[in-house]
Design a protein around this motif. Structure first.
Motif, short mmCIF file in Angstrom:
data_model
loop_
_atom_site.label_atom_id
_atom_site.label_comp_id
_atom_site.label_asym_id
_atom_site.label_seq_id
_atom_site.Cartn_x
_atom_site.Cartn_y
_atom_site.Cartn_z
N ALA A 130 1.04 -1.08 0.07
CA ALA A 130 -0.13 -0.05 -0.09
C ALA A 130 0.94 1.30 -0.03
CB ALA A 130 -0.67 0.06 1.17
N PRO A 131 0.45 2.38 -0.87
CA PRO A 131 1.28 3.40 -0.76
C PRO A 131 1.24 3.91 0.69
CG PRO A 131 -0.28 3.66 -2.59
CD PRO A 131 -0.60 2.25 -1.59
N PRO B 54 -3.77 -1.78 -17.82
CA PRO B 54 -3.98 -1.37 -19.19
C PRO B 54 -3.47 0.25 -19.40
CG PRO B 54 -5.78 -2.67 -19.15
CD PRO B 54 -5.00 -2.59 -17.76
N ASP B 55 -3.99 0.73 -18.00
CA ASP B 55 -3.54 2.41 -18.08
C ASP B 55 -2.40 2.79 -17.65
OD1 ASP B 55 -3.91 1.70 -15.41
OD2 ASP B 55 -5.48 3.19 -14.87
N GLY B 56 -1.68 1.59 -17.30
CA GLY B 56 -0.17 1.73 -16.68
C GLY B 56 0.11 2.27 -15.35
N LYS B 57 -1.23 2.18 -14.53
CA LYS B 57 -1.01 2.99 -13.25
C LYS B 57 -0.69 2.01 -12.35
CE LYS B 57 -2.99 7.27 -13.72
NZ LYS B 57 -2.08 7.77 -14.66
N ILE B 58 -0.92 0.68 -12.35
CA ILE B 58 -0.81 -0.39 -11.60
C ILE B 58 0.38 -1.51 -11.96
CG2 ILE B 58 -1.62 -2.16 -10.22
CD1 ILE B 58 -4.38 -0.69 -10.38
N VAL B 59 1.32 -1.72 -11.30
CA VAL B 59 2.27 -2.93 -11.80
C VAL B 59 2.09 -4.02 -10.62
CG1 VAL B 59 4.32 -1.83 -10.37
CG2 VAL B 59 4.42 -3.42 -12.15
N PRO B 89 -0.77 -6.15 -6.91
CA PRO B 89 -0.19 -5.02 -6.85
C PRO B 89 1.08 -4.76 -5.99
CG PRO B 89 -2.43 -4.47 -6.96
CD PRO B 89 -2.36 -5.86 -6.47
N VAL B 90 2.10 -4.28 -6.73
CA VAL B 90 3.30 -4.10 -5.88
C VAL B 90 3.58 -2.43 -5.83
CG1 VAL B 90 4.56 -6.27 -6.25
CG2 VAL B 90 4.87 -4.25 -7.91
N ASP B 91 4.35 -2.19 -4.74
CA ASP B 91 4.70 -0.79 -4.49
C ASP B 91 5.71 -0.37 -5.56
OD1 ASP B 91 5.27 1.83 -3.91
OD2 ASP B 91 5.06 1.44 -1.83
N PRO B 92 5.51 0.34 -6.56
CA PRO B 92 6.59 0.82 -7.66
C PRO B 92 7.93 1.13 -6.81
CG PRO B 92 4.84 1.98 -7.89
CD PRO B 92 4.57 1.26 -7.02
N ILE B 93 7.85 1.51 -5.84
CA ILE B 93 8.94 2.32 -5.09
C ILE B 93 10.26 1.00 -4.94
CG2 ILE B 93 9.98 3.30 -3.05
CD1 ILE B 93 8.04 5.06 -4.47
N SER B 131 0.95 4.83 -10.37
CA SER B 131 0.31 5.84 -9.52
C SER B 131 1.24 6.18 -8.26
CB SER B 131 -1.08 5.47 -9.18
OG SER B 131 -1.16 4.06 -8.67
N GLY B 132 1.92 5.12 -7.82
CA GLY B 132 2.61 5.26 -6.52
C GLY B 132 3.94 5.88 -6.64
N ILE B 133 4.15 6.43 -7.68
CA ILE B 133 5.56 7.09 -7.93
C ILE B 133 5.79 8.46 -7.01
CG2 ILE B 133 4.96 8.91 -9.61
CD1 ILE B 133 7.69 6.07 -10.38
#
Lengths: 152, 305
Positions: A130-131, B54-59, B89-93, B131-133
């Motif tokens: 989670a963010p 598809p929108d690239g917001k979630i990895v 989903p993973v945190d892109p961080i 989105s988590g960027i």
């Protein structure tokens, strides 16, 4: 390679009934049509069933909140526009389900079964990933399942 | 895209794959596509499979559930492959972190598209759209405005960021275990688990997304190092063992990992005198081409790197 393995086409599901899905405790060396209703489904009695004379114990599993099961089938290769040699594998969704039944061979189903543990990972992962600012408000997780996961 | 999907269900393979995915990761209008890609896994440094929405917001990471004897019945068809892929989903961080650490070595502020360059896994540049960027601010020092923002990795901030993640995970572990309703093992887990154990477990979970080196830093930051390891260090004198694993790794694989010659002086003469009967018999055997037993337990440097 550009690191892309495949694409999954979204949305072109023929809106049928959600697929009735069973996870069987055996390897069946066949892919394709078969008469599941006649040879298996009618033997189901609550959480018990039989398949090829073997007793099975089963349990319905609802997928975690916000999750869906999709069945994918590979489409015939389509050449990407612009470059002739680059082919992406493409999958389209043939069915969706929100729950399935998993069967053990003559063994009671428990929360320690690998399937259950694997699905428990979903909730834990939602906390881990989670963010931060979002999870601090504690709106991201719904604690309703148990135990640690075996997937990690 | 104008590509026509001419799907001919009769001709193509009847094989299907089963995915269990977060709905958001595969939602969207007809005709758009979610993408399955290979990205560098932050812990292993090897390629692993991920899914971009598809929108690239979630990895999402794609984990495979597989038991040896499983098949699916889906509707009125049978699928021999009884596995399923679980996409969470993973945190892109976590995925960007190794790149940031690497690029921070020169101490300069850099733009993200410069940081996220990888010849082996070029798809990593798409992490920028996730989105988590914005969470990157929590682990870096930044310069410039939103249009042109440069980042520099800040280890202290990052450890604090990870500490918060660990705390959250630990409290979640605790919360869910309290709610345990069935299962004797789980009941035992609740009774024996202390705050520290929850923390340690949570830390291990987070460390699964960090490089070994950085996981160590996190463990020491949080004080959750393995106690057994600490004990070992106390028991054995520093000369017996190389101080860290890294030094072991840098050695050639043919070398023995521990050097007893320094500690026991004239080893040769000593060992000849003290040979047991079995050793004497063995010494007469032709041992050319045989590996010593200890070689099987030493780290395989060549294979890993």
């Amino acid at each position: 390679m550009d690191g892309e393995i495949a694409r999954i086409s979204i949305g072109n599901v023929k809106q049928e009934q959600p697929a009735v899905t069973h996870l069987m405790p055996c390897k069946i060396d066949h892919d394709g049509k078969c008469n599941v209703a006649a040879y298996f489904t009618h033997t189901i009695n609550h959480n018990e069933a039989s398949f090829r004379g073997r007793p099975l114990r089963g349990q319905d599993v609802r997928l975690p909140n916000g999750y869906t099961g999709i069945c994918l089938r590979e489409a015939t290769p389509v050449y990407a526009e612009g470059s002739e040699d680059k082919v992406h594998r493409r999958f389209h969704i043939t069915g969706e389900f929100s729950q399935f039944t998993y069967w053990n061979l003559d063994k009671e189903t428990t929360d320690d079964d690998a399937v259950i543990k694997a699905l428990n990972w979903v909730e834990l992962a939602s906390v881990i990933h989670a963010p931060l600012d979002c999870s601090l408000k504690d709106g991201c997780s719904q604690p309703n399942t148990t135990k640690k996961s075996s997937c990690v | 895209m104008a590509c026509k999907n001419h799907i001919n269900t009769q001709d193509e393979s009847t094989r299907q794959k089963v995915f269990v995915v977060n709905e958001k990761a595969v939602s969207g209008k007809d005709g758009i596509e979610a993408r399955v890609v290979k990205l560098r896994h932050p812990k292993t440094d090897q390629g692993a499979v991920y899914l971009f929405s598809p929108d690239g917001k979630i990895v999402s990471e794609v984990l495979q559930f597989k038991e040896p004897y499983r098949s699916w019945f889906i509707g009125d068809s049978v699928q021999s492959d009884g596995s399923f892929s679980l996409c969470t989903p993973v945190d892109p961080i976590f995925l960007i972190l190794p790149y940031l650490i690497k690029s921070s070595q020169n101490g300069k502020f850099q733009l993200l598209d410069q940081v996220l360059m990888d010849d082996e896994f070029p798809q990593c540049c798409h992490l920028l759209n996730c989105s988590g960027i914005s969470g990157l601010d929590m682990i870096t020092d930044t310069k410039g405005d939103a249009d042109l923002k440069a980042y520099r990795f800040n280890q202290d901030k990052c450890l604090e960021f990870l500490r918060q993640k660990v705390e959250l995970t630990a409290s979640h572990l605790k919360k869910t275990s309290v709610n345990v309703s069935a299962g004797s093992q789980a009941a035992v887990f609740v009774k024996t688990a202390t705050e520290g154990e929850y923390k340690k477990y949570a830390c291990d979970l987070i460390a699964a997304y960090l490089s070994v080196e950085f996981a160590k830093k996190l463990h020491s930051y949080l004080g959750t190092e393995d106690k057994t390891d600490v004990k070992k260090e106390i028991l054995s004198s520093p000369e017996d063992q190389p101080p860290t694993k890294r030094i072991k790794m840098e050695k050639q694989c043919s070398e023995p990992t521990e050097d007893y010659s320094k500690t026991s002086g004239n080893t040769k003469t000593l060992s000849v005198g003290k040979m047991s009967r079995g050793q004497k018999v063995l010494s007469k055997v032709d041992k050319s081409g045989m590996k010593s037993l200890s070689s099987f337990f030493s780290p395989k440097v060549g294979a890993k790197k």
